[in-house]
Design an enzyme around this catalytic site. Structure first.
Site, PDB file in Angstrom:
ATOM      1  N   GLY A  13      49.973  39.418  36.902  1.00 38.76           N
ATOM      2  CA  GLY A  13      49.713  38.802  38.214  1.00 38.76           C
ATOM      3  C   GLY A  13      50.610  37.597  38.414  1.00 38.76           C
ATOM      4  N   ALA A  14      51.822  37.665  37.815  1.00 33.17           N
ATOM      5  CA  ALA A  14      52.718  36.497  37.774  1.00 33.17           C
ATOM      6  C   ALA A  14      53.364  36.201  39.121  1.00 33.17           C
ATOM      7  CB  ALA A  14      53.790  36.713  36.708  1.00 33.17           C
ATOM      8  N   VAL A  63      48.621  46.997  36.248  1.00 35.42           N
ATOM      9  CA  VAL A  63      47.849  46.839  35.003  1.00 35.42           C
ATOM     10  C   VAL A  63      46.821  47.963  34.807  1.00 35.42           C
ATOM     11  CG1 VAL A  63      48.142  44.330  34.826  1.00 35.42           C
ATOM     12  CG2 VAL A  63      46.152  45.241  36.059  1.00 35.42           C
ATOM     13  N   ASN A  89      45.898  37.494  33.883  1.00 38.40           N
ATOM     14  CA  ASN A  89      45.616  36.745  35.111  1.00 38.40           C
ATOM     15  C   ASN A  89      45.490  37.629  36.351  1.00 38.40           C
ATOM     16  OD1 ASN A  89      45.977  34.264  37.029  1.00 38.40           O
ATOM     17  ND2 ASN A  89      47.700  35.610  37.521  1.00 38.40           N
ATOM     18  N   SER A 141      36.265  33.364  36.186  1.00 39.23           N
ATOM     19  CA  SER A 141      36.038  32.630  37.447  1.00 39.23           C
ATOM     20  C   SER A 141      34.674  31.965  37.405  1.00 39.23           C
ATOM     21  CB  SER A 141      36.059  33.596  38.632  1.00 39.23           C
ATOM     22  OG  SER A 141      35.581  32.941  39.784  1.00 39.23           O
ATOM     23  N   TYR A 154      33.294  41.603  42.121  1.00 36.61           N
ATOM     24  CA  TYR A 154      34.236  40.637  41.531  1.00 36.61           C
ATOM     25  C   TYR A 154      33.551  39.790  40.453  1.00 36.61           C
ATOM     26  CZ  TYR A 154      37.469  36.606  41.460  1.00 36.61           C
ATOM     27  OH  TYR A 154      38.320  35.603  41.089  1.00 36.61           O
ATOM     28  N   LYS A 158      34.206  39.200  36.310  1.00 36.14           N
ATOM     29  CA  LYS A 158      34.540  37.898  35.740  1.00 36.14           C
ATOM     30  C   LYS A 158      33.535  37.494  34.658  1.00 36.14           C
ATOM     31  CE  LYS A 158      38.350  37.432  37.976  1.00 36.14           C
ATOM     32  NZ  LYS A 158      39.636  37.402  37.259  1.00 36.14           N
ATOM     33  N   ILE A 187      40.294  27.476  43.869  1.00 34.47           N
ATOM     34  CA  ILE A 187      41.673  27.014  43.740  1.00 34.47           C
ATOM     35  C   ILE A 187      42.416  27.396  45.018  1.00 34.47           C
ATOM     36  CG2 ILE A 187      43.756  27.130  42.298  1.00 34.47           C
ATOM     37  CD1 ILE A 187      41.169  26.095  40.849  1.00 34.47           C
TER      38      ILE A 187
HETATM   39  P1  NAD Z   1      46.633  36.022  44.028  1.00 27.05           P
HETATM   40  O1  NAD Z   1      46.090  37.078  44.904  1.00 27.05           O
HETATM   41  O2  NAD Z   1      47.478  34.942  44.628  1.00 27.05           O
HETATM   42  O3  NAD Z   1      47.473  36.675  42.819  1.00 27.05           O
HETATM   43  C1  NAD Z   1      47.049  37.799  42.097  1.00 27.05           C
HETATM   44  C2  NAD Z   1      48.292  38.559  41.669  1.00 27.05           C
HETATM   45  O4  NAD Z   1      47.869  39.712  40.918  1.00 27.05           O
HETATM   46  C3  NAD Z   1      49.112  39.083  42.857  1.00 27.05           C
HETATM   47  O5  NAD Z   1      50.471  38.705  42.718  1.00 27.05           O
HETATM   48  C4  NAD Z   1      48.934  40.587  42.798  1.00 27.05           C
HETATM   49  O6  NAD Z   1      50.079  41.316  43.236  1.00 27.05           O
HETATM   50  C5  NAD Z   1      48.665  40.803  41.317  1.00 27.05           C
HETATM   51  N1  NAD Z   1      47.969  42.061  41.086  1.00 27.05           N
HETATM   52  C6  NAD Z   1      46.884  42.528  41.756  1.00 27.05           C
HETATM   53  N2  NAD Z   1      46.553  43.732  41.290  1.00 27.05           N
HETATM   54  C7  NAD Z   1      47.442  44.038  40.300  1.00 27.05           C
HETATM   55  C8  NAD Z   1      47.618  45.149  39.459  1.00 27.05           C
HETATM   56  N3  NAD Z   1      46.818  46.211  39.546  1.00 27.05           N
HETATM   57  N4  NAD Z   1      48.624  45.134  38.564  1.00 27.05           N
HETATM   58  C9  NAD Z   1      49.464  44.076  38.480  1.00 27.05           C
HETATM   59  N5  NAD Z   1      49.342  42.990  39.272  1.00 27.05           N
HETATM   60  C10 NAD Z   1      48.343  42.973  40.162  1.00 27.05           C
HETATM   61  O7  NAD Z   1      45.378  35.405  43.281  1.00 27.05           O
HETATM   62  P2  NAD Z   1      45.225  34.043  42.475  1.00 27.05           P
HETATM   63  O8  NAD Z   1      44.372  33.159  43.285  1.00 27.05           O
HETATM   64  O9  NAD Z   1      46.534  33.564  41.976  1.00 27.05           O
HETATM   65  O10 NAD Z   1      44.320  34.554  41.252  1.00 27.05           O
HETATM   66  C11 NAD Z   1      44.793  34.737  39.928  1.00 27.05           C
HETATM   67  C12 NAD Z   1      43.604  34.954  39.008  1.00 27.05           C
HETATM   68  O11 NAD Z   1      42.738  33.828  39.072  1.00 27.05           O
HETATM   69  C13 NAD Z   1      42.748  36.164  39.393  1.00 27.05           C
HETATM   70  O12 NAD Z   1      42.307  36.827  38.225  1.00 27.05           O
HETATM   71  C14 NAD Z   1      41.581  35.541  40.120  1.00 27.05           C
HETATM   72  O13 NAD Z   1      40.443  36.345  40.048  1.00 27.05           O
HETATM   73  C15 NAD Z   1      41.420  34.249  39.344  1.00 27.05           C
HETATM   74  N6  NAD Z   1      40.694  33.213  40.072  1.00 27.05           N
HETATM   75  C16 NAD Z   1      41.201  32.702  41.238  1.00 27.05           C
HETATM   76  C17 NAD Z   1      40.480  31.711  41.895  1.00 27.05           C
HETATM   77  C18 NAD Z   1      40.959  31.083  43.176  1.00 27.05           C
HETATM   78  O14 NAD Z   1      40.229  30.259  43.728  1.00 27.05           O
HETATM   79  N7  NAD Z   1      42.144  31.389  43.671  1.00 27.05           N
HETATM   80  C19 NAD Z   1      39.272  31.262  41.375  1.00 27.05           C
HETATM   81  C20 NAD Z   1      38.806  31.807  40.191  1.00 27.05           C
HETATM   82  C21 NAD Z   1      39.534  32.788  39.544  1.00 27.05           C
END
Ligand code: NAD
Length: 245
Positions: A13-14, A63, A89, A141, A154, A158, A187
């Site tokens: 998820g980079a 993934v 991630n 999360s 979701y 988590k 976030i």
């Molecule tokens: P985001 O949507 O900006 O990024 C997620 C990335 O994962 C995207 O680039 C997407 O293309 C990639 N992705 C999705 N499905 C995929 C797959 N099947 N294979 C490969 N890549 C895939 O989200 P974010 O806010 O950066 O979240 C990152 C992590 O942090 C997630 O696991 C999310 O659940 C967790 N998280 C986020 C928050 C928040 O408030 N943003 C809070 C708690 C946890």
């Protein structure tokens, strides 16, 4: 700044808000980076990592595809020598109240957020066991602990990562591998920007520090868990949520 010189880190998820910041943070700390994302946006992150003088590989991969991930990890190990740090991630949301939630919304979120972690960890654990060293960091999360309406799918994934983290930590500790999780609060990324203003207002009232977190807050926690300073920490969940839970 943590010192990760000589380490290679794979981040899934980079291309997203948090994954991108983690990747750059680990590169700033001296690690070579393997960027994995199903979105082509991930290519943009490569330039940032390379401008820091670190080696970088990019894989546009899903993934949920066990075989493709296995091939990808083998090719990354061949090219960079090893993988020392894995950050699971990649994650998605498909929110709906439970009464309206479709089986596909349930299955898709489980597939990416939980099966995806299984797939990538399965592929990376072999080289880690072989070298008797590794750091696995799963991104959970706050809602895996607090629950959240509209997120039964979701938040289930988590919370499941907590069991995954703690059980795997017990299995591989003797091999020099630590397994921890970071549980972010709210976030400021694309994921939370999808919330409307009144939802954001309600959330802010629940955060003692009075602000949403930023991706840098999560990247700092990940860099710490990836460092040798965290060598005696395993099976732990690091909550980074401004005190909301
Ligand atoms: P985001 O949507 O900006 O990024 C997620 C990335 O994962 C995207 O680039 C997407 O293309 C990639 N992705 C999705 N499905 C995929 C797959 N099947 N294979 C490969 N890549 C895939 O989200 P974010 O806010 O950066 O979240 C990152 C992590 O942090 C997630 O696991 C999310 O659940 C967790 N998280 C986020 C928050 C928040 O408030 N943003 C809070 C708690 C946890």
């Amino acid at each position: 700044m943590m010192n990760l010189e000589g380490q290679t880190a794979l981040i899934t998820g980079a291309g997203g808000g948090i994954g991108r910041t983690i990747s750059v943070k680990l590169a700033e700390s001296g690690a070579d980076i393997v960027l994995v994302d199903m979105s082509p946006d991930v290519a943009e992150v490569r330039g940032e990592v390379e401008s820091l003088g670190q080696k970088c590989l990019t894989f546009e991969a899903d993934v949920t595809d066990f075989d493709a991930i296995d091939v990808m990890v083998k090719s990354a190990v061949e090219e960079l020598g090893s993988i020392h740090i894995l950050v699971n991630n990649a994650g998605i949301t498909q929110d709906n109240l439970f009464m309206r939630m479709k089986p596909e919304q349930w299955s898709k979120v489980i597939d990416v957020n939980l099966n995806g972690v299984f797939n990538v960890t399965k592929a990376v654990i072999r080289p880690m066991v072989k070298q008797r060293a590794g750091k696995i960091i799963n991104i959970s999360s706050v809602v895996g602990f607090s629950g959240n309406p509209g997120q039964v799918n979701y938040s289930s994934t988590k919370s499941a990562l907590v069991g995954f983290t703690k059980s795997l930590a017990r299995e591989v500790g003797a091999r020099g591998i630590t397994v921890n999780a970071v549980a972010p609060g709210f976030i400021d990324t694309a994921m939370t920007q999808a919330l409307n203003e009144s939802q954001q207002e309600v959330i802010l009232q629940q955060i003692p520090l009075g602000r949403m977190g930023d991706a840098e807050d999560i990247a700092n926690a990940v860099a710490f868990l990836a460092s040798k300073e965290a060598s005696y920490i395993t099976g732990t969940i690091l909550h980074v949520n401004g005190g909301m839970y």
